[in-house]
Design an enzyme around this catalytic site. Structure first.
Site, short mmCIF file in Angstrom:
data_model
loop_
_atom_site.label_atom_id
_atom_site.label_comp_id
_atom_site.label_asym_id
_atom_site.label_seq_id
_atom_site.Cartn_x
_atom_site.Cartn_y
_atom_site.Cartn_z
N LYS A 85 0.86 -1.19 0.00
CA LYS A 85 0.00 0.00 0.00
C LYS A 85 0.90 1.25 0.00
CE LYS A 85 -4.42 0.86 2.14
NZ LYS A 85 -5.35 0.41 3.19
N GLU A 88 -18.52 -5.41 11.29
CA GLU A 88 -19.40 -4.61 12.15
C GLU A 88 -20.41 -5.47 12.89
OE1 GLU A 88 -18.50 -3.78 9.07
OE2 GLU A 88 -17.51 -1.84 9.33
N ARG A 94 -25.04 -2.23 8.73
CA ARG A 94 -24.81 -3.68 8.61
C ARG A 94 -25.16 -4.42 9.89
NH1 ARG A 94 -19.68 -5.40 4.87
NH2 ARG A 94 -20.80 -5.00 2.92
C1 LIG Z 1 -18.38 -2.46 5.79
C2 LIG Z 1 -17.22 -1.49 5.75
N1 LIG Z 1 -16.62 -1.16 6.91
C3 LIG Z 1 -15.60 -0.28 6.91
C4 LIG Z 1 -15.17 0.29 5.73
C5 LIG Z 1 -14.08 1.34 5.75
N2 LIG Z 1 -12.92 0.90 4.96
C6 LIG Z 1 -12.71 1.36 3.74
S1 LIG Z 1 -11.38 0.70 3.03
C7 LIG Z 1 -11.02 -0.18 4.45
C8 LIG Z 1 -9.83 -1.05 4.52
C9 LIG Z 1 -9.91 -2.07 3.40
O1 LIG Z 1 -8.81 -2.92 3.49
P1 LIG Z 1 -8.50 -3.86 2.27
O2 LIG Z 1 -9.74 -4.57 1.86
O3 LIG Z 1 -7.35 -4.68 2.66
O4 LIG Z 1 -8.14 -2.86 1.08
P2 LIG Z 1 -6.82 -1.94 0.96
O5 LIG Z 1 -7.24 -0.56 1.42
O6 LIG Z 1 -5.75 -2.54 1.80
O7 LIG Z 1 -6.47 -1.97 -0.51
C10 LIG Z 1 -11.99 0.03 5.40
C11 LIG Z 1 -11.99 -0.58 6.74
C12 LIG Z 1 -15.85 -0.09 4.55
N3 LIG Z 1 -15.51 0.46 3.35
N4 LIG Z 1 -16.85 -0.98 4.58
MG LIG Z 2 -5.38 -4.39 2.52
#
Ligand SMILES: Cc1ncc(C[n+]2csc(CCOP(=O)(O)OP(=O)(O)O)c2C)c(N)n1
Ligand SMILES: [Mg+2]
Ligand SMILES: CC(=O)[C@@H](O)[C@H](O)COP(=O)(O)O
Length: 610
Positions: free
Chosen positions: A270, A355, A383
């Protein structure tokens, strides 16, 4: 002329050599930094998927093959190579380019919301549809992050996908070891072990945290693991270096040729290629506002945010209340719990993007005698409604939901506004909701909330900086009187809308219309004092940063009706629908919630009751 100038569609990528692709990747990274620094947006996630996106679009034939992005915050590169590079100056702007996939923008786009862990369900559904329509050679590809894989919905889908070993789905795990913070839990440990064992572990995020702790030490797994996905019956390919395009293409071609569901485990970094993101330990510049591209930092420090104010109060409360614990769904920093987690690591639980589990586990904590505070964004709380109802309310448990980003958030688009909490939580038996208007009332109402036993509570506040303190003239029956008249229009302001209501009241006074502005503080159940106040005024206008339908204004109308009080009530809130992206101020204004519109509504209410 740059290579990027010549890329308008994915087929343009297929005529480039791997050396040219490496150069193109560099141009795209510079493009991302240049544009996102001006507009704000998701920088770290997109810097991490440049090569992966190029390899995906060279291997698969979008839109004939469906390319699905879980969350979708990492789809900027996908947008760049599908003909939208020229629109990035309007990223996340009103009427501009969405920060997430958008079917209105392109046939290459599918899932428009930003809620994690859903893409595999779409993939399962699309694969079934293609099988039924005889379209099996059109591949379905889902890109899902390691963080998104900590969400339960993803495992519901994997269970279903694995039930059909002859129905091909390509599952690309984008494993960068991070949600915001390092991804937590047993799955994170499993992926980290695979990365380490393969020699792909190249960044400090490789370790995973002790389960449950938001700031635990890395706990490398000594055992040589079987690959979880293979145990489910899925074919597993990887780990693959997610920045090595030839290696990616080889693995993706094998996955494309498979007649079975295949997991391609890609290891990415990242923020790669932009030092401020690479060196940002908190979240690798996961999401940024306007920043100085040289430093990655905002041009000027922002004011105290609601989230930080909440977090500071939690640190104070934790010293007084040893039963207080906090839960976050993979967003400790965003919800303001960083200091609390550092001070009380054993009392801060990061459960991943989960959640429902966050709220259900809060029920377990409460049943065992603790008082959990679950901090979630309003839009993601949706959710966990069943868990609020059946796990917290049915058992009458003392737990507190801190609903951050409640109300209009703005540039993050329609799936991020926290518009639904006041309406969705209204029918929850016994649940009490507070809506602070400023820092002192946030502190006061949070303390009141955690003092409640025998029922769940919620404290909701918006995104952004806490405004100036709004002192009350007096408090009567729990209701704060912010401005007083004797028989004018009663304006009931919910939470942070108090400032707009007061600004509107000053406008009304200039038109000869007197108003009383009150803040009920607790909006569920509404204070009985409000009924008495209504009987002393000629009309009522309620102002809330949430849905009109089923919100506080509607609840007041029902309370007045039940009390046999006739009154003219005008409910101001957000109409049904999904407001598009824009600044919070733009969207509030369009919803009629700016001071000018509130004043117009109050004056109209006064005139209809002359
Ligand atoms: C249901 C839900 N909870 C929280 C979020 C907030 N959120 C957005 S991106 C993220 C992290 C995602 O991690 P990953 O899937 O590993 O993607 P990366 O950012 O590492 O590419 C979170 C927690 C969300 N989008 N959806
Ligand atoms: Mg990730
Ligand atoms: C994609 C996602 O859900 C988060 O990254 C969200 O965009 C963050 O919102 P804030 O910027 O309000 O923290």
């Amino acid at each position: 002329m740059t290579l990027l100038d010549d890329v308008d569609e994915p087929s343009d990528l297929r005529r480039l050599s791997h050396a040219q692709l490496a150069a193109l990747a560099g141009e795209i990274r510079a493009f991302l930094v240049r544009h996102v620094a001006k507009t704000g947006g998701h920088l770290g996630p997109n810097l991490g998927v440049v090569e992966l996106t190029l390899a995906l679009h060279r291997t698969f034939d979008s839109p004939r093959d469906a390319l699905l992005w879980d969350v979708g915050h990492q789809a900027y590169v996908h947008k760049i190579v599908t003909g939208r590079a020229r629109r990035f100056a309007e990223l996340r702007r009103r009427g501009g380019l969405s920060g997430y996939p958008s079917r209105a923008e392109s046939p290459h786009d599918h899932i428009e919301h930003s809620h994690a862990s859903a893409a595999l369900s779409y993939a399962d559904g699309m694969a079934k549809a293609r099988e039924l329509s005889g379209d099996k050679d059109r591949r379905v590809v889902a890109v899902v992050g390691d963080g998104a894989l900590t969400g339960g919905l993803a495992w519901e889908a994997l269970n279903s996908i694995a039930a059909a070993p002859r129905r091909p789905v390509v599952i690309v795990v984008n494993d960068n070891g991070r949600s915001y913070a390092p991804t937590v839990g047993g799955l994170a440990r499993h992926l980290a072990t695979l990365r380490t064992r393969s020699g792909h572990e190249r960044h400090p995020d490789g370790g995973e945290q002790a389960p449950g702790s938001a700031t635990g030490q890395t706990v490398p797994d000594a055992r040589a693991p079987r690959v979880l996905f293979e145990d489910l019956g899925l074919t597993y390919l990887g780990p693959v270096d997610g920045h090595d395009i030839p290696a990616l293409e080889e693995a993706l071609e094998r996955a494309k040729a498979s007649e079975a569901p295949v997991v391609v485990h890609c290891v990415t970094r990242k923020g790669l290629g932009y030092r401020p993101a690479e060196e940002d330990d908190e979240d690798h510049l996961h999401g940024v506002g306007v920043i100085d591209p040289l430093t990655g930092r905002p041009p000027r420090p922002g004011g105290l945010s609601w989230s930080a104010a909440f977090g500071d109060e939690m640190v104070s409360l934790a010293a007084e209340r040893r039963d207080l614990v906090a839960i976050t769904a993979a967003m400790p920093g965003s919800v303001g719990l960083t200091r609390f987690a550092a001070a009380y690591p054993a009392r801060c639980f990061d459960v991943g993007i989960a959640e429902q589990h966050a709220v259900a586990s809060a029920a377990g904590l409460a049943m065992a005698g603790l008082h959990p505070v679950v901090a979630l964004y309003g839009t993601f709380l949706n959710r966990a409604l069943d868990q609020v109802l059946m796990d917290l309310a049915l058992h009458r448990l003392g737990a507190t939901l801190v609903v951050d980003r409640a109300g209009v958030t703005g540039d993050d688009g329609p799936s991020h506004n926290g518009l639904w909490d006041l309406a969705l939580l209204q029918p929850v038996p016994g649940l009490r909701i507070a809506a602070p208007r400023d820092l002192p009332t946030l502190r006061e109402e949070l303390r009141e909330a955690i003092a409640v036993t025998g029922a769940p509570t919620a404290v909701r506040f918006p995104r952004g900086a806490v405004g100036a303190d709004i002192p009350a003239l007096r408090r009567t029956g729990g209701v704060d009187v912010l401005r007083e008249s004797h028989d004018g229009v009663l304006v009931v302001a919910v939470g942070a809308m108090a400032q707009a209501a007061l600004d509107a009241s000053r406008r009304c006074a200039r038109h000869g219309v007197e108003t009383t502005v009150v803040d009920p503080r607790w909006v569920k159940p509404l204070p009985a004092e409000l009924i008495r106040l209504v009987t002393r005024h000629r009309a009522v206008v309620t102002v809330e940063d949430g849905l009109r339908a089923g919100g506080v204004g509607t609840a007041l109308i029902q309370s007045l009706h039940d009390a046999g009080v006739r009154a003219h009530v005008q409910v101001l809130g957000v109409a049904d629908g999904f407001p598009g992206q824009g600044t919070r101020a733009e969207i509030l204004a369009e919803a009629g919630l700016a001071a000018e519109s509130v004043a117009e509504a109050v004056i109209a209410a006064a005139e209809t009751t002359l």
